[in-house]
Design an enzyme around this catalytic site. Sequence first.
Site, PDB file in Angstrom:
ATOM      1  N   THR A 135      40.413 -56.977 -20.600  1.00 24.03           N
ATOM      2  CA  THR A 135      39.573 -56.988 -19.408  1.00 24.03           C
ATOM      3  C   THR A 135      39.371 -55.592 -18.830  1.00 24.03           C
ATOM      4  O   THR A 135      40.202 -54.703 -19.043  1.00 24.03           O
ATOM      5  CB  THR A 135      40.253 -57.898 -18.352  1.00 24.03           C
ATOM      6  OG1 THR A 135      39.602 -57.738 -17.104  1.00 24.03           O
ATOM      7  CG2 THR A 135      41.719 -57.543 -18.143  1.00 24.03           C
ATOM      8  N   ASP A 136      38.301 -55.444 -18.041  1.00 20.39           N
ATOM      9  CA  ASP A 136      38.093 -54.174 -17.333  1.00 20.39           C
ATOM     10  C   ASP A 136      39.115 -53.970 -16.208  1.00 20.39           C
ATOM     11  O   ASP A 136      39.266 -52.866 -15.690  1.00 20.39           O
ATOM     12  CB  ASP A 136      36.658 -54.094 -16.764  1.00 20.39           C
ATOM     13  CG  ASP A 136      36.277 -55.237 -15.833  1.00 20.39           C
ATOM     14  OD1 ASP A 136      37.107 -56.143 -15.610  1.00 20.39           O
ATOM     15  OD2 ASP A 136      35.133 -55.231 -15.319  1.00 20.39           O
ATOM     16  N   GLU A 137      39.792 -55.063 -15.807  1.00 17.78           N
ATOM     17  CA  GLU A 137      40.693 -54.958 -14.651  1.00 17.78           C
ATOM     18  C   GLU A 137      41.900 -54.053 -14.921  1.00 17.78           C
ATOM     19  O   GLU A 137      42.582 -53.639 -13.981  1.00 17.78           O
ATOM     20  CB  GLU A 137      41.167 -56.347 -14.218  1.00 17.78           C
ATOM     21  CG  GLU A 137      39.996 -57.244 -13.888  1.00 17.78           C
ATOM     22  CD  GLU A 137      40.298 -58.333 -12.879  1.00 17.78           C
ATOM     23  OE1 GLU A 137      41.402 -58.365 -12.324  1.00 17.78           O
ATOM     24  OE2 GLU A 137      39.399 -59.157 -12.650  1.00 17.78           O
ATOM     25  N   TYR A 161      47.834 -60.278 -12.591  1.00 14.54           N
ATOM     26  CA  TYR A 161      47.037 -60.596 -13.787  1.00 14.54           C
ATOM     27  C   TYR A 161      46.683 -59.321 -14.549  1.00 14.54           C
ATOM     28  O   TYR A 161      46.905 -59.214 -15.757  1.00 14.54           O
ATOM     29  CB  TYR A 161      45.753 -61.339 -13.384  1.00 14.54           C
ATOM     30  CG  TYR A 161      44.696 -61.337 -14.471  1.00 14.54           C
ATOM     31  CD1 TYR A 161      44.848 -62.092 -15.631  1.00 14.54           C
ATOM     32  CD2 TYR A 161      43.537 -60.549 -14.352  1.00 14.54           C
ATOM     33  CE1 TYR A 161      43.885 -62.060 -16.646  1.00 14.54           C
ATOM     34  CE2 TYR A 161      42.570 -60.526 -15.359  1.00 14.54           C
ATOM     35  CZ  TYR A 161      42.748 -61.272 -16.501  1.00 14.54           C
ATOM     36  OH  TYR A 161      41.812 -61.248 -17.508  1.00 14.54           O
ATOM     37  N   LYS A 165      47.784 -58.055 -18.360  1.00 16.47           N
ATOM     38  CA  LYS A 165      46.835 -57.743 -19.442  1.00 16.47           C
ATOM     39  C   LYS A 165      47.031 -56.304 -19.920  1.00 16.47           C
ATOM     40  O   LYS A 165      46.952 -56.018 -21.111  1.00 16.47           O
ATOM     41  CB  LYS A 165      45.396 -57.952 -18.969  1.00 16.47           C
ATOM     42  CG  LYS A 165      44.990 -59.394 -18.714  1.00 16.47           C
ATOM     43  CD  LYS A 165      45.029 -60.295 -19.945  1.00 16.47           C
ATOM     44  CE  LYS A 165      43.975 -59.973 -20.984  1.00 16.47           C
ATOM     45  NZ  LYS A 165      43.961 -60.966 -22.087  1.00 16.47           N
TER      46      LYS A 165
HETATM   47  P1  NAD Z   1      40.513 -69.431 -19.579  1.00 19.87           P
HETATM   48  O1  NAD Z   1      41.539 -69.445 -18.501  1.00 19.87           O
HETATM   49  O2  NAD Z   1      39.232 -70.166 -19.382  1.00 19.87           O
HETATM   50  O3  NAD Z   1      41.139 -69.977 -20.940  1.00 19.87           O
HETATM   51  C1  NAD Z   1      42.411 -69.614 -21.378  1.00 19.87           C
HETATM   52  C2  NAD Z   1      42.790 -70.552 -22.524  1.00 19.87           C
HETATM   53  O4  NAD Z   1      44.098 -70.128 -23.001  1.00 19.87           O
HETATM   54  C3  NAD Z   1      42.911 -72.015 -22.126  1.00 19.87           C
HETATM   55  O5  NAD Z   1      42.263 -72.826 -23.069  1.00 19.87           O
HETATM   56  C4  NAD Z   1      44.406 -72.269 -22.113  1.00 19.87           C
HETATM   57  O6  NAD Z   1      44.753 -73.609 -22.426  1.00 19.87           O
HETATM   58  C5  NAD Z   1      44.896 -71.291 -23.173  1.00 19.87           C
HETATM   59  N1  NAD Z   1      46.301 -70.927 -23.012  1.00 19.87           N
HETATM   60  C6  NAD Z   1      46.917 -70.515 -21.862  1.00 19.87           C
HETATM   61  N2  NAD Z   1      48.218 -70.288 -22.099  1.00 19.87           N
HETATM   62  C7  NAD Z   1      48.428 -70.520 -23.422  1.00 19.87           C
HETATM   63  C8  NAD Z   1      49.568 -70.439 -24.271  1.00 19.87           C
HETATM   64  N3  NAD Z   1      50.764 -70.074 -23.795  1.00 19.87           N
HETATM   65  N4  NAD Z   1      49.422 -70.740 -25.581  1.00 19.87           N
HETATM   66  C9  NAD Z   1      48.210 -71.131 -26.068  1.00 19.87           C
HETATM   67  N5  NAD Z   1      47.106 -71.238 -25.302  1.00 19.87           N
HETATM   68  C10 NAD Z   1      47.210 -70.942 -24.000  1.00 19.87           C
HETATM   69  O7  NAD Z   1      40.246 -67.907 -19.879  1.00 19.87           O
HETATM   70  P2  NAD Z   1      38.881 -67.151 -20.246  1.00 19.87           P
HETATM   71  O8  NAD Z   1      38.160 -66.834 -19.001  1.00 19.87           O
HETATM   72  O9  NAD Z   1      38.229 -67.880 -21.351  1.00 19.87           O
HETATM   73  O10 NAD Z   1      39.478 -65.762 -20.794  1.00 19.87           O
HETATM   74  C11 NAD Z   1      39.855 -65.625 -22.172  1.00 19.87           C
HETATM   75  C12 NAD Z   1      40.389 -64.235 -22.390  1.00 19.87           C
HETATM   76  O11 NAD Z   1      39.397 -63.276 -22.050  1.00 19.87           O
HETATM   77  C13 NAD Z   1      41.616 -63.889 -21.551  1.00 19.87           C
HETATM   78  O12 NAD Z   1      42.500 -63.143 -22.349  1.00 19.87           O
HETATM   79  C14 NAD Z   1      41.061 -63.049 -20.408  1.00 19.87           C
HETATM   80  O13 NAD Z   1      42.038 -62.128 -19.954  1.00 19.87           O
HETATM   81  C15 NAD Z   1      39.931 -62.330 -21.111  1.00 19.87           C
HETATM   82  N6  NAD Z   1      38.803 -61.947 -20.259  1.00 19.87           N
HETATM   83  C16 NAD Z   1      38.211 -62.842 -19.435  1.00 19.87           C
HETATM   84  C17 NAD Z   1      37.088 -62.472 -18.662  1.00 19.87           C
HETATM   85  C18 NAD Z   1      36.402 -63.445 -17.753  1.00 19.87           C
HETATM   86  O14 NAD Z   1      35.523 -63.035 -16.981  1.00 19.87           O
HETATM   87  N7  NAD Z   1      36.695 -64.743 -17.792  1.00 19.87           N
HETATM   88  C19 NAD Z   1      36.624 -61.154 -18.736  1.00 19.87           C
HETATM   89  C20 NAD Z   1      37.284 -60.240 -19.586  1.00 19.87           C
HETATM   90  C21 NAD Z   1      38.360 -60.654 -20.356  1.00 19.87           C
HETATM   91  O1  DAU Z   2      36.668 -58.363 -14.566  1.00 16.93           O
HETATM   92  C1  DAU Z   2      37.065 -59.249 -15.570  1.00 16.93           C
HETATM   93  C2  DAU Z   2      37.855 -60.372 -14.945  1.00 16.93           C
HETATM   94  O2  DAU Z   2      36.916 -61.176 -14.238  1.00 16.93           O
HETATM   95  C3  DAU Z   2      38.623 -61.210 -15.943  1.00 16.93           C
HETATM   96  O3  DAU Z   2      39.581 -60.403 -16.571  1.00 16.93           O
HETATM   97  C4  DAU Z   2      39.304 -62.374 -15.240  1.00 16.93           C
HETATM   98  O4  DAU Z   2      39.945 -63.208 -16.192  1.00 16.93           O
HETATM   99  C5  DAU Z   2      38.242 -63.169 -14.506  1.00 16.93           C
HETATM  100  O5  DAU Z   2      38.856 -64.215 -13.772  1.00 16.93           O
HETATM  101  C6  DAU Z   2      37.454 -62.275 -13.568  1.00 16.93           C
HETATM  102  O6  DAU Z   2      38.256 -61.820 -12.446  1.00 16.93           O
HETATM  103  P1  DAU Z   2      37.664 -61.708 -10.967  1.00 16.93           P
HETATM  104  O7  DAU Z   2      38.776 -61.782 -10.010  1.00 16.93           O
HETATM  105  O8  DAU Z   2      36.719 -60.578 -10.853  1.00 16.93           O
HETATM  106  O9  DAU Z   2      36.769 -63.050 -10.960  1.00 16.93           O
HETATM  107  P2  DAU Z   2      36.581 -64.215  -9.878  1.00 16.93           P
HETATM  108  O10 DAU Z   2      35.485 -65.097 -10.375  1.00 16.93           O
HETATM  109  O11 DAU Z   2      37.856 -64.848  -9.481  1.00 16.93           O
HETATM  110  O12 DAU Z   2      36.034 -63.403  -8.614  1.00 16.93           O
HETATM  111  C7  DAU Z   2      34.866 -62.593  -8.686  1.00 16.93           C
HETATM  112  C8  DAU Z   2      34.698 -61.901  -7.353  1.00 16.93           C
HETATM  113  O13 DAU Z   2      34.386 -62.887  -6.356  1.00 16.93           O
HETATM  114  C9  DAU Z   2      35.952 -61.197  -6.857  1.00 16.93           C
HETATM  115  O14 DAU Z   2      35.560 -60.025  -6.160  1.00 16.93           O
HETATM  116  C10 DAU Z   2      36.564 -62.193  -5.882  1.00 16.93           C
HETATM  117  C11 DAU Z   2      35.356 -62.896  -5.314  1.00 16.93           C
HETATM  118  N1  DAU Z   2      35.555 -64.309  -4.910  1.00 16.93           N
HETATM  119  C12 DAU Z   2      36.110 -65.149  -5.823  1.00 16.93           C
HETATM  120  C13 DAU Z   2      36.316 -66.479  -5.528  1.00 16.93           C
HETATM  121  C14 DAU Z   2      36.924 -67.424  -6.532  1.00 16.93           C
HETATM  122  C15 DAU Z   2      35.152 -64.760  -3.686  1.00 16.93           C
HETATM  123  O15 DAU Z   2      34.632 -63.974  -2.856  1.00 16.93           O
HETATM  124  N2  DAU Z   2      35.353 -66.069  -3.368  1.00 16.93           N
HETATM  125  C16 DAU Z   2      35.927 -66.952  -4.231  1.00 16.93           C
HETATM  126  O16 DAU Z   2      36.104 -68.152  -3.866  1.00 16.93           O
END
Ligand code: NAD
Ligand code: DAU
Length: 361
Positions: A135-137, A161, A165
């Site tokens: 992730t970018d975080e 989180y 990562k």
């Molecule tokens: P998600 O939370 O939707 O899915 C995570 C999946 O991992 C689920 O299916 C869960 O059952 C599985 N899981 C959790 N713990 C596990 C374990 N111990 N063993 C096996 N499986 C397990 O997550 P996502 O949003 O699809 O993100 C996927 C990946 O991409 C993550 O590594 C996250 O850090 C990264 N990522 C997410 C975003 C985003 O915006 N969602 C952005 C950048 C990177």
């Molecule tokens: O940047 C990549 C990341 O993006 C991934 O690594 C994470 O897995 C993914 O969850 C996401 O993290 P964020 O914290 O940026 O996403 P989220 O959707 O939770 O929130 C996006 C923005 O919106 C953040 O600034 C918080 C804000 N927010 C979020 C929620 C859920 C609100 O203002 N209200 C809300 O109820």
Amino acid sequence: MKSILVTGGAGFIGANFIRHLLAVDPGVQVINLDLLTYAGSLENLKDLPDAERHTFVQGDICDQSLVECLLRRHRIDTIVHFAAESHVDRSIHGPAPFVRTNIQGTFSLLEAARKVWLGEGMLPPDSVRFHHVSTDEVYGSLGPRDAPFCETTPYAPNSPYAASKAASDHLVRAYGHTYGLPFTITNCSNNYGPYQFPEKLIPLMILNALAGEPLPIYGDGLQVRDWLYVEDHCRAIHMVLREGQIGETYNIGGGNQPTNLELVQTICRLLDERFPDSPHQPHQSLITFVEDRPGHDRRYAMDTRKIQGQLGWQPRESLESGLRKTLEWYLGNERWIEVIRSRPSYRDWLERNYTARGTRA
Ligand code: NAD
Ligand code: DAU
């Protein structure tokens, strides 16, 4: 036939990735290892294209002997590692599962790969690959005039989180450096699209707005994220698998950087257009400012010149087109939504995260 172990393939991005891979790459079989936590669901894997090339295994990435067994049994040559605890707010309420899954789990996968791939010589070492999805975080937070994050930006994670990562990224790199494990890493910005669990901003806002419920914006809503449609992320990972350089990191981002408030206003406008007779018109009136997320990162932005220049990747969806597709997907998948909304654990989460939060003027 390539044999790919996808971890976390029943989650949001993992499920989209498997769908993409099976649709565009006839030369792969996919073994999907997922624990099915609250975030994972077999509903996300219904109607896969060419489903006989997909095998689902319910299990924990922390179970090293299970992973070793899968590597041997399916002669896995590629691991694409998505499995994680992924929600920042949950990591603030309770960081322990993040340390376990994101750090310990990645360690266990790396150990399994080291033992089977590098120790047992089942496959030529130059034919294997560990791809880590990050992730970018990990880079921390930008000021308003800072340049976007690039691959050499120093790590400065701020939430539990992000720290977990970052730790996993460091472990992957260390296994490459010390043991010669062939790896690639992608660090991506905020994804959105079909199958995203409605704890994240975009699906939460869509579902709340449809139900006429408040749209909770943290703090002043001027935080900035770099939004990318999930299909564009999946294409980028696939390109890195095919053409990326071993030992390299690639940043991926959408180049769309609205404030959270602007993004939610756009969703409201799309809903106003789509439902001109809705009793919740104008949907913007549902916006409610609530207490901020502790330690809330102010701004993310990605410099994607490396993946664009070296691999020719660029996003295909604009924010507007991606949001329209996403909205239509949620409108067409009421059953999927109901399954989640009816779970006590989901209602408990909303209660824990929102009910105790004060509103702001
Ligand atoms: P998600 O939370 O939707 O899915 C995570 C999946 O991992 C689920 O299916 C869960 O059952 C599985 N899981 C959790 N713990 C596990 C374990 N111990 N063993 C096996 N499986 C397990 O997550 P996502 O949003 O699809 O993100 C996927 C990946 O991409 C993550 O590594 C996250 O850090 C990264 N990522 C997410 C975003 C985003 O915006 N969602 C952005 C950048 C990177
Ligand atoms: O940047 C990549 C990341 O993006 C991934 O690594 C994470 O897995 C993914 O969850 C996401 O993290 P964020 O914290 O940026 O996403 P989220 O959707 O939770 O929130 C996006 C923005 O919106 C953040 O600034 C918080 C804000 N927010 C979020 C929620 C859920 C609100 O203002 N209200 C809300 O109820």
